[in-house]
Design a protein around this motif. Structure first.
Motif, mmCIF file in Angstrom:
data_model
loop_
_atom_site.group_PDB
_atom_site.id
_atom_site.type_symbol
_atom_site.label_atom_id
_atom_site.label_comp_id
_atom_site.label_asym_id
_atom_site.label_seq_id
_atom_site.Cartn_x
_atom_site.Cartn_y
_atom_site.Cartn_z
ATOM 1 N N HIS B 7 0.754 -1.229 0.126
ATOM 2 C CA HIS B 7 0.058 -0.020 -0.065
ATOM 3 C C HIS B 7 0.829 1.334 0.043
ATOM 4 O O HIS B 7 2.056 1.134 0.171
ATOM 5 N N LEU B 9 1.176 3.711 1.653
ATOM 6 C CA LEU B 9 1.407 4.309 2.977
ATOM 7 C C LEU B 9 2.754 3.598 3.645
ATOM 8 O O LEU B 9 3.350 4.174 4.506
ATOM 9 N N VAL B 124 0.151 6.316 11.637
ATOM 10 C CA VAL B 124 0.834 6.563 10.583
ATOM 11 C C VAL B 124 1.944 5.958 10.459
ATOM 12 O O VAL B 124 2.357 5.041 9.552
ATOM 13 N N ALA B 127 1.482 2.393 10.083
ATOM 14 C CA ALA B 127 1.303 1.802 8.706
ATOM 15 C C ALA B 127 2.440 1.856 7.710
ATOM 16 O O ALA B 127 2.601 1.056 7.090
ATOM 17 N N LEU B 132 1.385 -4.576 4.557
ATOM 18 C CA LEU B 132 -0.281 -4.938 4.755
ATOM 19 C C LEU B 132 -0.582 -6.240 5.199
ATOM 20 O O LEU B 132 -1.205 -6.410 6.246
ATOM 21 N N LEU B 135 0.158 -6.733 8.809
ATOM 22 C CA LEU B 135 -0.687 -6.084 9.749
ATOM 23 C C LEU B 135 -1.921 -7.051 9.871
ATOM 24 O O LEU B 135 -2.580 -7.195 11.080
ATOM 25 N N LEU B 136 -2.328 -7.567 8.907
ATOM 26 C CA LEU B 136 -3.421 -8.645 9.082
ATOM 27 C C LEU B 136 -3.452 -9.787 9.758
ATOM 28 O O LEU B 136 -3.854 -10.224 10.874
ATOM 29 N N LEU B 139 -2.935 -8.872 13.479
ATOM 30 C CA LEU B 139 -4.301 -8.640 13.923
ATOM 31 C C LEU B 139 -4.814 -10.314 14.324
ATOM 32 O O LEU B 139 -5.472 -10.210 15.581
ATOM 33 N N ALA B 152 -11.102 -8.934 5.764
ATOM 34 C CA ALA B 152 -10.257 -7.757 5.768
ATOM 35 C C ALA B 152 -9.494 -7.783 4.535
ATOM 36 O O ALA B 152 -8.966 -7.103 3.706
ATOM 37 N N PHE B 154 -9.722 -9.897 2.158
ATOM 38 C CA PHE B 154 -10.287 -9.710 0.883
ATOM 39 C C PHE B 154 -10.496 -8.435 0.504
ATOM 40 O O PHE B 154 -10.356 -8.055 -0.805
ATOM 41 N N MET B 155 -10.960 -7.809 1.516
ATOM 42 C CA MET B 155 -11.264 -6.192 1.149
ATOM 43 C C MET B 155 -9.972 -5.262 0.447
ATOM 44 O O MET B 155 -10.101 -4.931 -0.641
ATOM 45 N N GLY B 159 -9.666 -4.235 -3.175
ATOM 46 C CA GLY B 159 -10.027 -2.772 -3.228
ATOM 47 C C GLY B 159 -9.791 -2.133 -4.505
ATOM 48 O O GLY B 159 -10.113 -1.306 -5.068
#
Lengths: 387, 253
Positions: B7, B9, B124, B127, B132, B135-136, B139, B152, B154-155, B159
């Motif tokens: 991503h 960021l 920030v 991230a 990414l 992060l998932l 979580l 999340a 899949f999104m 996206g």
């Protein structure tokens, strides 16, 4: 409007977090049922746990993307869809809560849009309240209004129009509980509700148009309109004549009645539950406001507002009640207006349930009559065909 | 598939902050923000210390200050709200530059600005230093339900695909001479949104079938990464521990 860190104090944020986690946990179960697949003419397909992740993920991606679609208003300003009501109507309440929550979570973690400690507040406000209010109102209206595509679109409009100010009211409630500033609650309430009534009208127009567009192409994909699909009718061609003489021509007479009782039974319960939830939210917000009002003057004004509401309400619908909130920005009366909204919503839902029950009884009587008629008509069954 | 997942960021680099396991970093950021939110707003020096702590982390992660400041712009709507606050709040008033401002409103505005900005800056930084997928997975290791993590992921994965479809629709509209100018054109845009929903949902069905045909049963295999060592946890805990100390000092002093 994503709430940042430090706007709501820590205890209320934690409580909202617990509430949001519970709502998401319930939605995870419910979404499996909603996305499990559906046949218009039969029972739902097997519960598809493995369908949930791809479908809910793609719907969440859709909500994320559609928030980037700019709708020009006038003179260079533009707005975008919030998507809570749209998700509730298109994919069902559980999946809707789930998808909006995931979008909020990702916005908070990835884009720093909305604070991490305020995540529970954001999810409770924008995912749970918006979706529940929108779907409750939508189901109630779809039951009350005559069947048809236009009714679904109209119901989507009203549902979206009410859901946005409802979220603003819920936010005001949380602010009253745990706000970190001394801005009077009345001012916050008037400002939030006033602005969000306007935003809600835009949201309503876009939601209704979008639902209408999906209905025109793939009505089976609109979760909120699933009960409304008409079963296929077999019509014999007049050219085929009596010589063809097939039996199925007798079926259209009784098939249209078949799905109706099932749909009515299921959705009445949902309307009832949603109504209770909406009434609880309204009553909660109002009672917090009443307990934090410091002086007696406000209380008197509030009581007067409550009295004034009685004549007001009988003739007025909920959108009109919202208009009156927008016009009167006086914080003293806004407490009474909160009462109007709370009681009005309760009354509207109660009336809706009453109408539904009356309709069901009417429908039951009709079907009984129809049964009697078909019972009478069993012997000369072939007469209409030969005629 | 390898290219699209980073991503915008994220700033790839090799630094001690990048090397920490994601779930340690998520927990550290959450605890840090909690400590910031719990700090009394009158302890002005505490917020300066928090900002210094974040600046130290940013320096360790080699995240340039300009990048960080640019990302802070996301907070602007609430800054507007905070600026209004001294004018509408009640309580004793003070006169600054000829304006009558509410004292508690000024404190409230300061409270929102300071805590909100620190929270955004911490997010920030998280991230910017975590991939990414990390992060998932982080979580998930922090006991978020696996189904939610899958949704999340899949999104996030689709996206960009869905956003690109939206962009193609816009180009198609433009190439047919359509330009939305006002409320009258909402119908066309809403039809685009409806078409986008149908395409997204049908893509979801296709993705599901493709995955089922490859043996998907509702759970994704989780690569069993080695659990974080005590050293990694203690390094990640440095930030929230310092914040907690500042917070306690803020309450006692």
């Amino acid at each position: 409007m994503h709430v940042p860190d430090g706007f709501i104090d820590a205890p209320v944020s934690a409580a909202a977090g617990v509430l949001a986690a519970a709502a998401v946990a319930v939605s995870l179960r419910g979404a499996r049922r909603e996305l499990g697949g559906h046949r218009p003419d039969g029972p739902d397909l097997a519960p598809g746990a493995e369908r949930t992740a791809p479908l809910a993920g793609l719907v969440a991606a859709f909500i994320f993307a559609v928030q980037m679609l700019n709708f020009p208003v006038a003179a260079g300003t533009s707005g975008h869809l919030l998507g809570g009501a749209l998700a509730a109507i298109l994919v069902g309440p559980y999946t809707g809560v789930l998808c909006v929550s995931v979008v909020l979570l990702m916005q908070g973690v990835l884009f720093a849009d909305g604070g991490l400690t305020a995540l529970g507040v954001n999810i409770t406000d924008m995912a749970v309240v918006t979706v529940l209010v929108a779907y409750g109102i939508f189901r109630g209206l779809v039951k009350v209004l005559p069947r048809g595509r236009r009714a679904v679109t109209a119901a989507a409009f009203v549902a979206a129009a009410v859901s946005v100010p409802a979220a603003a009211v819920a936010f005001t409630g949380m602010y009253a509980l745990g706000g970190t500033t001394d801005v009077p609650i009345g001012t916050v309430f008037a400002a939030m509700t006033g602005v969000h009534v306007l935003i809600g009208l835009g949201e309503a127009a876009i939601t209704a148009l979008t639902v209408g567009a999906v209905l025109a192409v793939r009505p089976d994909l609109v979760y909120g309109a699933r009960g409304l699909a008409k079963p296929l009718e077999l019509r014999t061609s007049p050219l085929a004549g009596p010589a063809a003489g097939r039996e199925p021509s007798g079926e259209p007479a009784d098939t249209p009645d078949a799905p109706r009782p099932v749909a009515a039974r299921r959705s009445t319960r949902r309307v009832w539950l949603a109504g209770v939830a909406a009434a609880l939210v309204c009553a909660g917000g109002v009672s917090y406001y009443a307990s934090t009002s410091p002086d007696g003057l406000e209380k008197v004004a509030q009581d007067e507002g409550m009295d004034a509401k009685a004549e007001d309400h009988a003739a007025k619908d909920s959108p009109l009640a919202d208009y009156s909130v927008k016009d009167i920005a006086n914080p003293r009366i806004s407490g009474g207006l909160a009462g109007v909204i709370g009681v009005g919503a309760t009354l509207a839902v109660g009336t809706g349930v009453f109408v539904v029950v009356r309709r069901r009884r009417g429908a039951a009587r009709d079907t009984a009559v129809a049964d009697a008629a078909t019972g009478d008509a069993t012997q000369p069954r072939h007469t209409p065909e030969s005629a | 598939m390898g290219a699209g997942h980073a991503h915008k960021l994220y700033r790839p680099a090799h630094s001690p902050v990048h090397a920490l396991p994601p779930h340690c970093k998520i927990a550290a950021v959450l605890c840090f923000v909690l400590a910031v939110v719990a700090t009394p707003r009158t302890a002005l020096w505490a917020f300066a210390l928090y900002a210094l702590l974040l600046a130290a982390v940013a320096a360790a992660a080699r995240v340039p200050a300009g990048f960080l400041l640019k990302r802070l712009l996301i907070e602007v709507p609430f800054v507007a709200f905070a600026v209004l606050m001294p004018f509408v709040a009640t309580g004793p008033r003070v006169h600054i530059l000829g304006l009558s401002l509410s004292e508690s409103g000024l404190w409230g505005a300061w409270n929102i600005l300071a805590k909100g900005t620190l929270g955004v800056a911490a997010s920030v930084l998280l991230a910017a230093t975590t991939e990414l997928r990390g992060l998932l997975l982080g979580l998930q290791r922090l006991r978020m339900p696996p189904l939610l993590v899958q949704i999340a992921s899949f999104m996030i994965r689709y996206g960009d695909v869905i956003a690109d479809e939206l962009r193609r629709m816009r180009i198609a509209r433009l190439s047919r001479g359509f330009e939305a100018r006002g409320v009258r054109h909402w119908g066309v845009l809403a039809k685009s949104a409806g078409a986008l929903f149908i395409r997204s949902y049908e893509r979801g069905e296709r993705v599901h079938l493709a995955m089922v045909s490859r043996g998907y049963t509702g759970t994704l295999p989780v690569p069993d990464a080695a659990p974080a060592t005590g050293g990694q946890w203690s390094r990640a805990a440095a930030l929230p521990a310092a914040a907690l100390a500042v917070c306690l000092l803020g309450w006692t002093l």
